[in-house]
Scaffold this motif. Structure first.
Motif, PDB file in Angstrom:
ATOM      1  N   HIS A 154       0.733  -1.202   0.034  1.00  0.00           N
ATOM      2  CA  HIS A 154      -0.185   0.217   0.028  1.00  0.00           C
ATOM      3  C   HIS A 154       0.856   1.190   0.039  1.00  0.00           C
ATOM      4  N   ARG A 155       2.031   1.148   0.631  1.00  0.00           N
ATOM      5  CA  ARG A 155       2.985   2.326   0.652  1.00  0.00           C
ATOM      6  C   ARG A 155       3.311   2.552  -0.766  1.00  0.00           C
TER       7      ARG A 155
ATOM      8  N   GLY B 234      -1.887   1.552   4.978  1.00  0.00           N
ATOM      9  CA  GLY B 234      -2.511   2.650   4.466  1.00  0.00           C
ATOM     10  C   GLY B 234      -2.740   2.396   2.856  1.00  0.00           C
ATOM     11  N   ALA B 235      -3.750   2.929   2.203  1.00  0.00           N
ATOM     12  CA  ALA B 235      -3.911   2.780   0.877  1.00  0.00           C
ATOM     13  C   ALA B 235      -4.764   4.021   0.195  1.00  0.00           C
ATOM     14  N   VAL B 236      -4.740   4.189  -0.875  1.00  0.00           N
ATOM     15  CA  VAL B 236      -5.774   5.054  -1.457  1.00  0.00           C
ATOM     16  C   VAL B 236      -6.687   4.543  -2.703  1.00  0.00           C
TER      17      VAL B 236
ATOM     18  N   VAL C  22       1.466  12.203  -9.605  1.00  0.00           N
ATOM     19  CA  VAL C  22       0.788  13.600  -9.504  1.00  0.00           C
ATOM     20  C   VAL C  22       2.409  14.713  -9.940  1.00  0.00           C
TER      21      VAL C  22
ATOM     22  N   ALA D 255       2.269   2.549   7.855  1.00  0.00           N
ATOM     23  CA  ALA D 255       2.028   3.063   6.654  1.00  0.00           C
ATOM     24  C   ALA D 255       1.753   1.909   5.567  1.00  0.00           C
ATOM     25  N   GLU D 256       2.076   0.624   5.851  1.00  0.00           N
ATOM     26  CA  GLU D 256       1.902  -0.512   5.093  1.00  0.00           C
ATOM     27  C   GLU D 256       0.401  -0.684   4.836  1.00  0.00           C
TER      28      GLU D 256
ATOM     29  N   ARG E 106      -9.215  -1.630  -8.921  1.00  0.00           N
ATOM     30  CA  ARG E 106      -8.424  -1.341  -7.744  1.00  0.00           C
ATOM     31  C   ARG E 106      -9.021  -1.773  -6.399  1.00  0.00           C
TER      32      ARG E 106
ATOM     33  N   ASN F 232       4.368  14.997 -13.798  1.00  0.00           N
ATOM     34  CA  ASN F 232       3.705  15.359 -15.008  1.00  0.00           C
ATOM     35  C   ASN F 232       4.263  15.754 -16.037  1.00  0.00           C
TER      36      ASN F 232
ATOM     37  N   ILE G  77       1.152   7.112  -6.613  1.00  0.00           N
ATOM     38  CA  ILE G  77       0.396   8.169  -6.898  1.00  0.00           C
ATOM     39  C   ILE G  77       0.821   9.593  -6.699  1.00  0.00           C
ATOM     40  N   ARG G  78       1.850   9.629  -5.646  1.00  0.00           N
ATOM     41  CA  ARG G  78       2.429  11.126  -5.445  1.00  0.00           C
ATOM     42  C   ARG G  78       3.389  11.275  -6.799  1.00  0.00           C
TER      43      ARG G  78
ATOM     44  N   THR H 175       1.868   2.050  -3.470  1.00  0.00           N
ATOM     45  CA  THR H 175       0.732   2.590  -3.883  1.00  0.00           C
ATOM     46  C   THR H 175       0.725   3.986  -3.800  1.00  0.00           C
ATOM     47  N   LEU H 176       0.928   4.437  -2.565  1.00  0.00           N
ATOM     48  CA  LEU H 176       0.849   5.921  -2.278  1.00  0.00           C
ATOM     49  C   LEU H 176       1.945   6.564  -3.021  1.00  0.00           C
TER      50      LEU H 176
END
Lengths: 460, 361
Positions: free
Chosen positions: A2-3, B150-152, A13, B147-148, B352, A16, A9-10, A5-6
């Motif tokens: 998940h990190r 967490g997701a969006v 953004v 943090a691991e 997703r 670009n 995404i950053r 993924t974060l």
């Protein structure tokens, strides 16, 4: 995970590709904003005026007078909605609506709900008037006073019992009427359902046809795809053949280039050989020219005797060809007798020496020159004996001489006094050869100038 | 396996309600029995159950519970402690209470309670904390979520419905009169920056003289009446009266007409956990000019002009540039549309969503 993924995404953004472009545009906008801030305001241009009511939300904002019966004529959610629109001039919000519904569900009279809305801060700002609401709202609130309120409700209920009974009977009638209406609606709904079912059946039929058509189209598509694959396969094979041919052509081009190289190399070798041969031939010509008989009185006397003998055998100005003319001294002797004499000599040095003295000697091979002469075109032919150095060559020479001579033409063989005269050139040997070649009555010149043999061409 | 969606109240037309209903639909479509648990519901054709009953339905070790966290609600913490399955906290963000100071004590207190609950939620140790934006997830991580975990995932929305809906032709006609229409969509609340928006609109009218109008689409809240009055006062101060149109409680057709007839979508909002109207503007091709606060920059991406200040002249100049520069307008529209298709399209989000829930499924 998940990190990551974060972070992705950053990054997405922040990295670009349009950043530079947008940054430039934004810098220009900033500059324009600074300039606009300093400018005097421009005259304002009004947009067209707005229509009276833009959004039809069913709220009559001009109306502020209502009767209690009008507002209480609805039930449950419709009652709440109507009350909000009339008293607050807006649609009910979720929280407010839920609160008033809970009140109704708890048995509160409608007048209490209406009063709550009317005398809320918002309702006071709107200021709608509901005729007859205030006393009923006051009674509803009094009814919530402990004990006294309960007694008040008792009293009111007893006092209004006949009215309640009448309301109960009216309600029974109303419910019966509504039940009938609902039953009618159910029948109507059933009828519509049947219609919808029929439409759905028709739609299903059309849908089935469309599916069949789609299936056919899919099959055609499959066929086309298969053909396309076959064409691709053929195209691949053709491409392979084309590649193989290209390779073969490349090999062939290589071989041709190699052969060209070999031919050029061979040509160079031949040129070198020819050059060497020409040099050798020139040296031989010079050597032979050096060995040629010097221009002595004896030679002149010999030629004079031989030429006199020949001239005697020929008509005046007869046409004579001499082969192996050397420096042309012999030709000069012939021409001194008025004969039309020409010579052929293979030695370039001797030919140049003859031409220097205006003697008509051509450079060339004697036998080839003789073969080029027309048949029976010569009155006489004279040959240097050195040309007959072997039996076969002499036989060929004599055969060609017989062809070129006129029927009564004369052949003269002359044996010059050269150091390299061949052994087979003695007159007795010639006589035998001449007889064999078809010449008649060979005769040798008399001493002291013997060495030449005359023979006349025999009849065919 | 069973799934339960937990939220304090379910409304059919707000962002949290749409998100929760969409998740329930997706899970059911995958064959998972799913129920919605809340305190009260309105405007939805969906059966709901009381929150306290959730553990009886989906409290097992193989079950899934998704809690939509957007206000303070201690009951949810209690429920999440009682279930043993895969727990997901879906964080929509909670407006900081200071935005409501001086406007509404009720809202201020509610928001304060909600934000005070963030550390408690972080300490629950749920298996997945799913922010509607990286900004939201970062708040949870700052509150102690590993943090691991967490997701969006952007909130599910009804933009496709909006794309398919018929626009209100009457409103379209009314707005298509040649004036420049500038649009703001969002409930009338102090964090939405309406006052600053009116200042920017005034700068545009004064600086460029165009016949323009500002469309403010959003529900007014009686509880925030003083904020609404502050907006009206600022409008009156700039003498913009007839140029500002309030469209309260618009339906889908009217909303679509407003987007289609507007030359730009402008927001100076000071706090957003995601901002769905930005996605609606992207999908419908309305160029965006926005204040880059909170989650707005990551929602807009390269699909609009985003500024880090609320300088009204900057917004006025942006609107003038957008009006004059057709290539820029087209570039922003194209970029916004691309961003919508790649990031916010329903199919992308559905994939997703299930990727993130894979450990539970």
């Amino acid at each position: 995970m998940h990190r990551a993924t974060l972070d992705q995404i950053r990054i997405l953004v922040s990295s670009n590709p349009n950043d530079d472009y947008l940054a430039r545009i934004k810098a220009e906008i900033r500059a324009e904003a600074d300039a606009a801030r300093e400018r005097a305001p421009l005259p304002r241009l009004d947009p067209p005026p707005r229509a009276a009511v833009t959004v039809d939300d069913g709220i009559d904002r001009e109306r502020l007078d209502y009767s209690l019966g009008e507002l209480c004529g609805h039930d449950y959610i419709a009652f709440i909605d109507h009350a909000f629109r009339a008293l607050l001039k807006r649609a009910p919000d979720d929280t407010g609506s839920a609160l008033q519904i809970r009140l109704l569900a708890a048995g509160a009279p409608k007048a209490e709900v209406l009063g709550n809305l009317r005398w809320s801060p918002e309702g006071r700002r709107v200021g709608a008037r509901v005729r007859g609401l205030l006393p009923r709202y006051a009674l509803a609130k009094l009814a919530r006073v402990p004990v006294a309120g309960y007694l008040l409700q008792w009293g009111l209920a007893l006092a209004g019992l006949p009215l309640l009974l009448r309301h109960q009977r009216a309600s029974d009638t109303l419910h019966a009427a509504r039940f009938n209406a609902v039953a009618d609606e159910r029948r109507e709904h059933a009828r519509r359902l049947d219609e919808l079912q029929a439409r759905q059946d028709a739609f299903n039929a059309v849908h089935g046809e469309m599916r069949n058509e789609l299936t056919r189209l899919a099959q055609r598509l499959d066929t086309l795809e298969q053909r396309a694959k076959a064409l691709e396969h053929h195209a691949g094979a053709l491409q392979q053949r084309s590649d193989a041919t290209t390779h073969e052509l490349a090999d062939l081009r290589h071989y041709v280039h190699t052969a060209n190289h070999w031919v050029a190399s061979l040509q160079r070798s031949l040129d070198e050989l020819e050059t060497a041969e020409a040099a050798e031939s020139a040296r031989a010509d010079e050597l032979l020219a050096a060995l040629a008989e010097p221009d002595t009185d004896a030679r002149a006397a010999r030629h004079a005797a031989w030429s006199a003998a020949l001239a005697a055998a020929l008509p005046p100005a007869a046409r004579v060809l001499d082969l192996g003319s050397g420096d042309g001294r012999w030709l000069a002797a012939l021409r001194a007798h008025g004969l039309d004499a020409h010579g052929v000599e293979v030695n370039r040095v001797l030919v140049e020496r003859a031409r220097a003295q205006a003697r008509p000697v051509a450079l060339g091979e004697p036998l080839a020159a003789l073969e080029r002469c027309a048949e029976a075109s010569l009155d006489a032919l004279t040959l240097a004996a050195t040309l007959a150095d072997d039996a076969l060559g002499t036989a060929n020479l004599l055969h060609a001489a017989r062809r070129a001579l006129k029927p009564d033409g004369v052949l003269l063989l002359r044996a010059e006094a050269t150091p390299c005269a061949a052994a087979g050139t003695e007159p007795p040997h010639w006589r035998a050869l001449l007889a064999a070649a078809g010449f008649a009555a060979p005769s040798e010149t008399a001493a002291p100038h013997a060495g030449a043999v005359l023979a006349r061409r025999g009849a065919d | 396996m069973k799934a339960a969606i937990l939220l304090p109240s379910l409304a059919g037309r707000d962002a949290v309600g749409n998100d929760a209903l969409a998740m329930a639909r997706l899970l059911r479509a995958r064959g998972i029995e799913t129920r919605l648990y809340c305190e009260h519901a309105s405007g939805v054709d969906e059966r709901t159950w009381p929150a306290a009953e959730l553990p009886d339905f989906a409290g097992g070790p193989r079950d899934l519970v998704i809690y939509h966290f957007s206000v303070g609600w201690p009951i949810a913490l209690d429920v999440l402690r009682r279930v043993r399955g895969y727990r997901v906290v879906r964080y929509h963000n909670i407006t900081p209470p200071e935005f409501f100071a001086g406007t509404s004590r009720v809202y201020e207190a509610a928001c304060a309670r909600g934000r005070a609950e963030i550390p408690d939620v972080a300490r629950l140790g749920c298996e997945l904390y799913l922010g509607a934006s990286a900004y939201n997830t970062a708040e949870l991580v700052a509150a102690g979520v590993p943090a691991e975990r967490g997701a969006v995932l952007a909130p599910f929305h009804r933009v496709e419905h909006l794309l398919d809906a018929e626009a209100d032709l009457r409103l379209l006609d009314e707005l298509g009169d040649g004036a420049r229409n500038l649009l703001m969509v969002g409930r009338i609340a102090p964090n939405k920056g309406h006052v600053e928006l009116v200042d920017a609109f005034a700068a545009y009218v004064d600086g460029y003289g165009d016949p323009a109008r500002l469309l403010i689409v959003g529900k007014t809240d009686p509880g925030l009446a003083s904020y609404t009055e502050a907006i009206r006062a600022r409008i009156a101060q700039h003498r913009l009266g007839e140029r500002v149109w309030w469209l309260d409680s618009v339906d889908e057709a009217q909303l679509k007409a407003a987007f289609l007839a507007s030359h730009a979508f402008v927001t100076l909002s000071r706090h957003e956990g995601f901002c769905v109207p930005l996605v609606e503007a992207m999908a419908l091709g309305t160029p965006i000019v926005a204040h880059g606060s909170s989650a707005i920059p990551e929602t807009v991406g390269d699909g609009g002009l985003v500024w880090d200040t609320t300088d009204p002249w900057l917004y006025a100049a942006s609107l003038a540039r957008l009006h004059a520069d057709a290539p820029l307008r087209n570039d922003l529209r194209d970029a916004a549309r691309r961003r919508y298709e790649r990031t916010f399209a329903p199919a992308v989000m559905r994939e997703r969503f299930f990727d993130l829930l894979e450990p539970a499924l």
